[in-house]
Write an enzyme that holds these catalytic residues in place. Structure first.
Site, PDB file in Angstrom:
ATOM      1  N   SER A   8       0.823  -1.216   0.000  1.00 43.00           N
ATOM      2  CA  SER A   8       0.000   0.000   0.000  1.00 43.00           C
ATOM      3  C   SER A   8       0.852   1.259   0.000  1.00 43.00           C
ATOM      4  O   SER A   8       1.623   1.515   0.922  1.00 43.00           O
ATOM      5  CB  SER A   8      -0.915   0.011   1.219  1.00 43.00           C
ATOM      6  OG  SER A   8      -1.554   1.263   1.292  1.00 43.00           O
ATOM      7  N   HIS A  33      -1.106  -1.161  -4.310  1.00 40.28           N
ATOM      8  CA  HIS A  33      -2.384  -0.747  -3.717  1.00 40.28           C
ATOM      9  C   HIS A  33      -2.389   0.773  -3.512  1.00 40.28           C
ATOM     10  O   HIS A  33      -1.454   1.335  -2.948  1.00 40.28           O
ATOM     11  CB  HIS A  33      -2.555  -1.454  -2.377  1.00 40.28           C
ATOM     12  CG  HIS A  33      -3.912  -1.303  -1.754  1.00 40.28           C
ATOM     13  ND1 HIS A  33      -5.018  -2.022  -2.174  1.00 40.28           N
ATOM     14  CD2 HIS A  33      -4.335  -0.522  -0.727  1.00 40.28           C
ATOM     15  CE1 HIS A  33      -6.059  -1.698  -1.420  1.00 40.28           C
ATOM     16  NE2 HIS A  33      -5.689  -0.786  -0.543  1.00 40.28           N
ATOM     17  N   ASP A  35      -4.682   3.878  -1.993  1.00 34.72           N
ATOM     18  CA  ASP A  35      -5.811   4.217  -1.119  1.00 34.72           C
ATOM     19  C   ASP A  35      -6.245   5.661  -1.341  1.00 34.72           C
ATOM     20  O   ASP A  35      -5.495   6.584  -1.048  1.00 34.72           O
ATOM     21  CB  ASP A  35      -5.387   4.062   0.345  1.00 34.72           C
ATOM     22  CG  ASP A  35      -5.233   2.607   0.737  1.00 34.72           C
ATOM     23  OD1 ASP A  35      -6.206   1.859   0.608  1.00 34.72           O
ATOM     24  OD2 ASP A  35      -4.131   2.231   1.181  1.00 34.72           O
ATOM     25  N   MET A  37      -8.830   8.540  -0.214  1.00 32.95           N
ATOM     26  CA  MET A  37      -9.741   8.880   0.898  1.00 32.95           C
ATOM     27  C   MET A  37     -10.213  10.318   0.763  1.00 32.95           C
ATOM     28  O   MET A  37      -9.415  11.204   0.436  1.00 32.95           O
ATOM     29  CB  MET A  37      -9.001   8.747   2.230  1.00 32.95           C
ATOM     30  CG  MET A  37      -8.371   7.395   2.452  1.00 32.95           C
ATOM     31  SD  MET A  37      -7.495   7.393   4.014  1.00 32.95           S
ATOM     32  CE  MET A  37      -6.756   5.766   3.978  1.00 32.95           C
ATOM     33  N   HIS A  66      -8.193   1.475  -4.299  1.00 30.42           N
ATOM     34  CA  HIS A  66      -9.191   1.283  -3.241  1.00 30.42           C
ATOM     35  C   HIS A  66      -9.803   2.636  -2.909  1.00 30.42           C
ATOM     36  O   HIS A  66      -9.164   3.476  -2.283  1.00 30.42           O
ATOM     37  CB  HIS A  66      -8.476   0.674  -2.021  1.00 30.42           C
ATOM     38  CG  HIS A  66      -9.328   0.489  -0.815  1.00 30.42           C
ATOM     39  ND1 HIS A  66      -8.802   0.259   0.437  1.00 30.42           N
ATOM     40  CD2 HIS A  66     -10.674   0.505  -0.640  1.00 30.42           C
ATOM     41  CE1 HIS A  66      -9.780   0.136   1.316  1.00 30.42           C
ATOM     42  NE2 HIS A  66     -10.931   0.292   0.688  1.00 30.42           N
ATOM     43  N   MET A  68     -12.043   5.001  -0.912  1.00 29.62           N
ATOM     44  CA  MET A  68     -12.787   5.208   0.341  1.00 29.62           C
ATOM     45  C   MET A  68     -13.419   6.586   0.237  1.00 29.62           C
ATOM     46  O   MET A  68     -13.027   7.529   0.931  1.00 29.62           O
ATOM     47  CB  MET A  68     -11.830   5.080   1.530  1.00 29.62           C
ATOM     48  CG  MET A  68     -11.427   3.630   1.787  1.00 29.62           C
ATOM     49  SD  MET A  68      -9.937   3.491   2.795  1.00 29.62           S
ATOM     50  CE  MET A  68      -8.709   3.578   1.502  1.00 29.62           C
ATOM     51  N   MET A 137     -12.260  -5.567   4.590  1.00 29.46           N
ATOM     52  CA  MET A 137     -11.447  -4.703   5.460  1.00 29.46           C
ATOM     53  C   MET A 137     -11.227  -5.405   6.800  1.00 29.46           C
ATOM     54  O   MET A 137     -12.180  -5.796   7.470  1.00 29.46           O
ATOM     55  CB  MET A 137     -12.134  -3.359   5.696  1.00 29.46           C
ATOM     56  CG  MET A 137     -12.148  -2.428   4.492  1.00 29.46           C
ATOM     57  SD  MET A 137     -10.532  -2.144   3.723  1.00 29.46           S
ATOM     58  CE  MET A 137      -9.607  -1.412   5.086  1.00 29.46           C
ATOM     59  N   ASP A 175      -7.371  -6.296   3.666  1.00 29.91           N
ATOM     60  CA  ASP A 175      -6.660  -5.020   3.812  1.00 29.91           C
ATOM     61  C   ASP A 175      -6.720  -4.535   5.255  1.00 29.91           C
ATOM     62  O   ASP A 175      -7.796  -4.272   5.783  1.00 29.91           O
ATOM     63  CB  ASP A 175      -7.326  -4.009   2.863  1.00 29.91           C
ATOM     64  CG  ASP A 175      -6.628  -2.659   2.834  1.00 29.91           C
ATOM     65  OD1 ASP A 175      -5.569  -2.516   3.450  1.00 29.91           O
ATOM     66  OD2 ASP A 175      -7.169  -1.756   2.156  1.00 29.91           O
TER      67      ASP A 175
HETATM   68  C1  DX5 Z   1      -6.569   1.591   5.410  1.00 32.23           C
HETATM   69  C2  DX5 Z   1      -6.123   1.337   3.988  1.00 32.23           C
HETATM   70  C3  DX5 Z   1      -5.049   0.348   3.910  1.00 32.23           C
HETATM   71  C4  DX5 Z   1      -3.753   0.705   4.613  1.00 32.23           C
HETATM   72  C5  DX5 Z   1      -3.233  -0.567   5.196  1.00 32.23           C
HETATM   73  O1  DX5 Z   1      -7.789   2.198   5.429  1.00 32.23           O
HETATM   74  O2  DX5 Z   1      -7.197   0.870   3.204  1.00 32.23           O
HETATM   75  O3  DX5 Z   1      -4.772  -0.035   2.560  1.00 32.23           O
HETATM   76  O4  DX5 Z   1      -2.774   1.268   3.782  1.00 32.23           O
HETATM   77  O5  DX5 Z   1      -2.159  -0.292   6.006  1.00 32.23           O
HETATM   78  P1  DX5 Z   1      -1.533  -1.376   6.978  1.00 32.23           P
HETATM   79  O6  DX5 Z   1      -1.052  -2.512   6.142  1.00 32.23           O
HETATM   80  O7  DX5 Z   1      -0.450  -0.614   7.637  1.00 32.23           O
HETATM   81  O8  DX5 Z   1      -2.611  -1.799   7.940  1.00 32.23           O
HETATM   82 ZN    ZN Z   2      -6.692  -0.008   1.179  1.00 33.62          ZN
END
Ligand code: DX5
Ligand code: ZN
Length: 216
Positions: A8, A33, A35, A37, A66, A68, A137, A175
């Site tokens: 990620s 990956h 993320d 947000m 991903h 969010m 998740m 994840d």
């Molecule tokens: C959290 C993200 C994850 C995050 C995971 O909301 O969706 O992808 O980067 O991080 P770790 O592996 O540190 O839990």
């Molecule tokens: Zn993620």
């Protein structure tokens, strides 16, 4: 199925995005990956299209995006155009699940659906035939570095059973809180792809850590 790891970028050094993406590109990891947000669906803001550009430029690996964000139907097409291979949105974030999936497919990418820890896997039953990936998740979404919630593996087992019963072949991804310590158990429960942020980028040798997680 072969084990997949998707490091990620949320835990990467944003001042050295190109360097950190090239590290993943050289490594055994098959996916990257990303993320996204919005500060509404989750209590944090990460990054959007402009930051995806240098990542896409630095690697030919599969970009696993991903989202969010609320109302993902407004943006999924642009995420495909920005170079995503998989675009995953949240079940809880939209009233227009079919529209999101259709947009992602017609733009030329694979579609994924994700559920937060409090959402049961059973709500996905009618959606499963339409997606290529389901993301479970294993922490509350929003931040890296949180502790893995073991009951997420019950959902993985349930999804695996449904996949078999229904004759489908979507990928099961997990994840949150994954490291070399728990990856073995997670893969054994039926996960195909693990996301790992802090475990990879916090390791003294991230490339070696990727191999460790894959072989856990
Ligand atoms: C959290 C993200 C994850 C995050 C995971 O909301 O969706 O992808 O980067 O991080 P770790 O592996 O540190 O839990
Ligand atoms: Zn993620």
């Amino acid at each position: 199925m072969t084990r997949i790891i998707s490091p990620s970028m949320l835990s990467a050094d944003f001042g050295n995005l190109e360097r950190d993406t090239q590290m993943i590109d050289r490594s055994e990891a098959q996916w990257v990956h990303i993320d996204v947000m919005d500060g509404v669906f989750v209590p944090n803001i990460s990054f959007g299209f402009p930051v995806m550009k240098p990542i896409r430029k630095a690697t030919n690996k599969v970009l696993d995006v991903h989202l969010m964000i609320v109302e993902p139907e407004k943006y999924v097409r642009r995420f495909v155009e920005a170079g995503s291979d998989y675009v995953t949105f949240h079940y809880e974030a939209t009233e227009c699940i079919d529209k999101c999936i259709d947009e992602i497919h017609s733009a030329g990418a694979k579609a994924g659906i994700s559920i937060k820890p409090a959402t049961p896997a059973s709500v996905l039953k009618d959606i499963l035939p339409k997606v290529e990936l389901v993301l479970v998740m294993s922490v509350e979404p929003g931040f890296g570095g949180k502790s893995f919630m073991p009951n997420s593996l019950d959902k993985v087992r349930e999804l695996k059973a449904l996949r078999e019963q229904m004759g489908l072949d979507f990928i099961i991804e997990i994840d949150g809180g994954i490291s070399a310590k728990n990856a073995g158990e997670v893969f054994d429960a039926g996960v195909d792809a693990v996301v790992a942020g802090s475990a990879v980028f916090g390791a003294p040798d991230p490339e070696a850590e990727i191999v460790k997680i894959l072989n856990a």
